[in-house]
Design a protein around this motif. Structure first.
Motif, PDB file in Angstrom:
ATOM      1  N   GLY A 170      -1.863  -0.204  -9.214  1.00  0.00           N
ATOM      2  CA  GLY A 170      -2.201  -1.609  -9.069  1.00  0.00           C
ATOM      3  C   GLY A 170      -2.315  -2.277 -10.672  1.00  0.00           C
ATOM      4  O   GLY A 170      -2.231  -1.775 -11.720  1.00  0.00           O
ATOM      5  N   THR A 171      -2.179  -3.711 -10.319  1.00  0.00           N
ATOM      6  CA  THR A 171      -2.206  -4.393 -11.786  1.00  0.00           C
ATOM      7  C   THR A 171      -3.151  -5.196 -11.496  1.00  0.00           C
ATOM      8  O   THR A 171      -3.231  -6.431 -12.240  1.00  0.00           O
ATOM      9  CB  THR A 171      -0.885  -5.268 -11.638  1.00  0.00           C
ATOM     10  OG1 THR A 171      -0.760  -5.945 -10.538  1.00  0.00           O
ATOM     11  CG2 THR A 171       0.320  -4.150 -11.859  1.00  0.00           C
ATOM     12  N   GLY A 172      -4.397  -5.383 -10.783  1.00  0.00           N
ATOM     13  CA  GLY A 172      -5.339  -6.502 -10.558  1.00  0.00           C
ATOM     14  C   GLY A 172      -6.518  -6.509 -11.485  1.00  0.00           C
ATOM     15  O   GLY A 172      -6.438  -5.695 -12.510  1.00  0.00           O
ATOM     16  N   PRO A 173      -7.200  -7.449 -11.288  1.00  0.00           N
ATOM     17  CA  PRO A 173      -8.083  -7.740 -12.465  1.00  0.00           C
ATOM     18  C   PRO A 173      -9.365  -6.902 -12.303  1.00  0.00           C
ATOM     19  O   PRO A 173     -10.218  -6.723 -13.399  1.00  0.00           O
ATOM     20  CB  PRO A 173      -8.616  -9.207 -12.191  1.00  0.00           C
ATOM     21  CG  PRO A 173      -8.239  -9.676 -10.785  1.00  0.00           C
ATOM     22  CD  PRO A 173      -6.959  -8.661 -10.422  1.00  0.00           C
ATOM     23  N   VAL A 174      -9.756  -6.351 -11.134  1.00  0.00           N
ATOM     24  CA  VAL A 174     -10.784  -5.523 -11.179  1.00  0.00           C
ATOM     25  C   VAL A 174     -10.445  -4.047 -11.666  1.00  0.00           C
ATOM     26  O   VAL A 174      -9.632  -3.490 -10.751  1.00  0.00           O
ATOM     27  CB  VAL A 174     -11.620  -5.481  -9.762  1.00  0.00           C
ATOM     28  CG1 VAL A 174     -12.685  -4.667  -9.573  1.00  0.00           C
ATOM     29  CG2 VAL A 174     -11.834  -7.000  -9.249  1.00  0.00           C
ATOM     30  N   LYS A 175     -11.174  -3.504 -12.423  1.00  0.00           N
ATOM     31  CA  LYS A 175     -10.907  -2.388 -13.114  1.00  0.00           C
ATOM     32  C   LYS A 175     -11.759  -1.133 -12.624  1.00  0.00           C
ATOM     33  O   LYS A 175     -12.930  -1.111 -12.842  1.00  0.00           O
ATOM     34  CB  LYS A 175     -10.646  -2.397 -14.765  1.00  0.00           C
ATOM     35  CG  LYS A 175      -9.610  -3.287 -14.922  1.00  0.00           C
ATOM     36  CD  LYS A 175      -9.571  -3.413 -16.641  1.00  0.00           C
ATOM     37  CE  LYS A 175     -10.772  -4.263 -17.045  1.00  0.00           C
ATOM     38  NZ  LYS A 175     -10.959  -4.490 -18.492  1.00  0.00           N
ATOM     39  N   ILE A 176     -11.123  -0.031 -12.022  1.00  0.00           N
ATOM     40  CA  ILE A 176     -11.987   0.961 -11.614  1.00  0.00           C
ATOM     41  C   ILE A 176     -11.506   2.276 -12.303  1.00  0.00           C
ATOM     42  O   ILE A 176     -10.289   2.514 -12.482  1.00  0.00           O
ATOM     43  CB  ILE A 176     -11.812   1.323 -10.057  1.00  0.00           C
ATOM     44  CG1 ILE A 176     -12.357   0.096  -9.386  1.00  0.00           C
ATOM     45  CG2 ILE A 176     -12.699   2.385  -9.700  1.00  0.00           C
ATOM     46  CD1 ILE A 176     -12.409   0.115  -7.971  1.00  0.00           C
ATOM     47  N   GLN A 210     -12.516  -0.452 -20.474  1.00  0.00           N
ATOM     48  CA  GLN A 210     -13.609  -1.115 -20.256  1.00  0.00           C
ATOM     49  C   GLN A 210     -13.729  -1.349 -18.803  1.00  0.00           C
ATOM     50  O   GLN A 210     -13.747  -2.698 -18.348  1.00  0.00           O
ATOM     51  CB  GLN A 210     -13.849  -2.440 -20.957  1.00  0.00           C
ATOM     52  CG  GLN A 210     -13.818  -2.290 -22.507  1.00  0.00           C
ATOM     53  CD  GLN A 210     -15.503  -1.831 -22.785  1.00  0.00           C
ATOM     54  OE1 GLN A 210     -16.552  -2.567 -22.219  1.00  0.00           O
ATOM     55  NE2 GLN A 210     -15.721  -0.944 -23.451  1.00  0.00           N
ATOM     56  N   PRO A 211     -13.895  -0.616 -17.820  1.00  0.00           N
ATOM     57  CA  PRO A 211     -13.773  -0.695 -16.409  1.00  0.00           C
ATOM     58  C   PRO A 211     -14.939  -1.315 -15.803  1.00  0.00           C
ATOM     59  O   PRO A 211     -15.996  -1.414 -16.646  1.00  0.00           O
ATOM     60  CB  PRO A 211     -13.699   0.793 -15.851  1.00  0.00           C
ATOM     61  CG  PRO A 211     -14.286   1.510 -16.968  1.00  0.00           C
ATOM     62  CD  PRO A 211     -14.136   0.907 -18.122  1.00  0.00           C
ATOM     63  N   ASP A 212     -14.763  -2.042 -14.701  1.00  0.00           N
ATOM     64  CA  ASP A 212     -15.843  -2.940 -14.124  1.00  0.00           C
ATOM     65  C   ASP A 212     -16.715  -1.795 -13.366  1.00  0.00           C
ATOM     66  O   ASP A 212     -17.754  -1.950 -12.912  1.00  0.00           O
ATOM     67  CB  ASP A 212     -15.367  -3.904 -13.181  1.00  0.00           C
ATOM     68  CG  ASP A 212     -14.392  -4.598 -13.778  1.00  0.00           C
ATOM     69  OD1 ASP A 212     -15.177  -5.697 -14.323  1.00  0.00           O
ATOM     70  OD2 ASP A 212     -13.308  -4.715 -13.719  1.00  0.00           O
TER      71      ASP A 212
END
Ligand SMILES: [Zn+2]
Length: 387
Positions: A62-68, A156-158
Motif C-alpha cells: 500500500g501507499t496510503g497515509p495511515v501507516k501500520i 513513525q507509524p500511526d
C-alpha cells in the motif's frame, strides 16, 4: 466495509496449510515468503541481517497515509502470528473482488514477519546472542532490536502491532477458560498514564475484541499491564506511537494454535476497518478495563487427582499437576490440593498405587513416576498423557 464472516470463511479456504505446524522455522517460512513476494502489491523494502547473518525481511504493502507497522516472532519460539501475517497478506492481495483494493490507497502496511530468525531456527525465545530482544529496547545491543527501533523511528507509524505467543497455561480465571487471544495497550510509565495514543490503542482493542467474542466468547483477555521499560511495546508507546500487543494462546484441542492464528487475521482486518471508518472512538477506557485480565497458571498439561499414598503410618490423598516442556520433558508442578488448577488432561488416580519412591514427587523435579492401575498394570506418566 469489511465483513468479518467473509474474512473468516476466506481464511478457512485460503490459509497457508504449510504453516499449520507447532513451530515455524526460516526454512518452513521461505517458500511461503517466496509466493508472497511474487505478488505485485508486496514490496521487499529491505533485507536486514540477524546476529547469525540470517535475513530479516521488511515487506510493505500500500501507499496510503495511515501507516501500520507489524512484526512477529521477536521471540523465536512464538510463531503463531507469523502464519497469520502470511495469511493476512495473501487475503489482502488475492481478494480484490471483496473491495479490499481500497486499502492500497488508504494504508501503508509495513511488516516484519520474522524479526528473530536465529531464535526461530533454534526454537528459542532469545536471539543468537542469547539476548531476549524484548528486553533490549533501551540499550539496543541486538541487531534485531536495532532493526525494530530503526523502523519505528524512520516510519513513525500511526499504529504498531507487536505480535507474540503467550504461555499455554494462561487462562481467564473465573470460568477457567484458556486465553486464546490476549491484548494489551502497553503503558509508557510506571504511573500507567492514559496518553492519547494509549487511549486509541485501548479503543481499537475493544473494537477488535467485540468481533473476536462472536467466535471465541470467554477466550479473549486483557494482558497484564505492568510497566516494563526494557520492552519494545512500552518503549514504542513512550515514543508516541499507538501500540497494541497481541498474544496468541491455546484453544481447546488446538495444539498448533490455529484458532489464535485465525483470530489474529480477523483482528488485523477489524483494526483496518475500525481505523478507516472511525469505528472505535465510541469505546471508553472503562470498556477496555471491563475486559477480563488473563491469569497465570490457570492450566497445566496433566492433572492427576485423588492418589492415595497408603504405605505410610498416616495415609493421605494428593493431587499432582504436571507440565510438558517444549522438549517433551515432563515436570511436576504442584502437589496437594490442586482443585483450582485446570488440566488440559485430567485423570483420577483413585484406586491407583504409586510405585515410585515418594521422594520422586518433589515439585520442580522430573515426573519420572510409575503407578499400578486397579487392574494391576504398570503405567508411566507418558502413558497417562497419551491415554
Ligand atoms: Zn513473546
Amino acid at each position: 466495509m469489511i465483513n468479518h464472516a467473509t474474512i473468516a470463511q476466506l481464511h478457512t479456504d485460503m490459509h497457508f496449510s504449510a504453516l499449520n505446524v507447532a513451530h515455524i522455522t526460516p526454512e518452513i517460512l521461505a517458500p511461503v515468503l517466496e509466493q508472497i513476494l511474487a505478488y505485485p502489491e508486496v514490496t521487499l523494502v529491505q533485507s536486514f541481517t540477524s546476529f547469525e547473518q540470517r535475513p530479516i525481511l521488511h515487506l510493505r504493502m500500500g501507499t496510503g497515509p495511515v501507516k501500520i507497522l507489524m512484526w512477529s516472532q521477536m521471540h523465536g519460539d512464538e510463531s503463531t502470528a507469523t502464519a497469520a501475517l502470511m495469511d493476512f497478506i495473501h487475503l489482502l492481495c488475492r481478494q480484490t473482488e471483496y473491495n479490499f483494493n481500497d486499502w492500497q490507497t488508504r494504508f501503508t502496511i509495513d511488516i516484519v514477519p520474522m524479526l528473530n530468525p536465529d531464535g526461530a531456527a533454534k526454537h528459542t525465545r532469545v536471539n543468537g546472542q542469547f539476548i531476549d530482544i524484548n528486553r533490549d529496547a533501551l540499550v539496543l545491543q541486538s541487531p534485531e532490536g536495532r532493526v525494530l527501533q530503526h523502523l519505528v523511528s524512520s516510519l513513525q507509524p500511526d499504529l504498531a502491532l507487536n505480535l507474540h505467543d503467550q504461555n499455554a497455561y494462561h487462562g481467564i480465571s473465573e470460568r477457567q477458560h484458556t486465553s486464546t487471544i490476549a491484548m494489551l495497550a502497553p503503558v509508557a510509565d510506571h504511573a500507567k498514564h492514559i496518553t492519547p495514543v494509549r487511549k486509541q490503542a485501548m479503543q481499537l482493542i475493544c473494537a477488535a475484541q467485540k468481533v473476536l467474542r462472536e467466535y471465541i466468547p470467554n477466550h479473549v483477555a486483557r494482558f497484564d499491564d505492568t510497566f516494563s521499560p526494557r520492552s519494545f511495546g512500552d518503549n514504542i508507546v513512550s515514543q508516541g506511537v499507538s501500540t497494541i500487543l497481541i498474544e496468541s494462546g491455546t484453544f481447546i484441542n488446538d495444539p498448533h494454535r490455529q484458532v489464535a492464528r485465525k483470530m489474529n487475521v480477523l483482528t488485523y482486518f477489524t483494526l483496518l476497518d475500525a481505523l478507516l471508518h472511525n469505528k472505535y472512538e465510541h469505546y471508553t477506557i472503562e470498556d477496555y478495563f471491563a475486559i477480563p485480565e488473563h491469569q497465570d497458571d490457570v492450566y497445566v498439561d496433566l492433572k492427576l487427582t485423588d492418589l492415595l499414598i497408603a504405605n505410610t503410618d498416616h495415609p493421605f490423598t494428593i493431587d499432582i499437576t504436571i507440565n510438558v516442556d517444549k522438549h517433551g520433558s515432563t515436570n511436576i508442578e504442584h502437589l496437594g490440593d490442586c482443585h483450582t488448577v485446570k488440566g488440559f488432561k485430567e485423570l483420577s488416580l483413585s484406586g491407583y498405587q504409586l510405585i515410585s519412591d515418594y521422594q520422586d514427587l518433589q515439585p520442580d523435579s522430573a515426573a519420572n513416576l510409575i503407578f499400578v492401575s486397579p487392574s494391576g498394570l504398570l503405567i508411566t506418566i507418558n502413558e497417562l498423557l497419551s491415554t
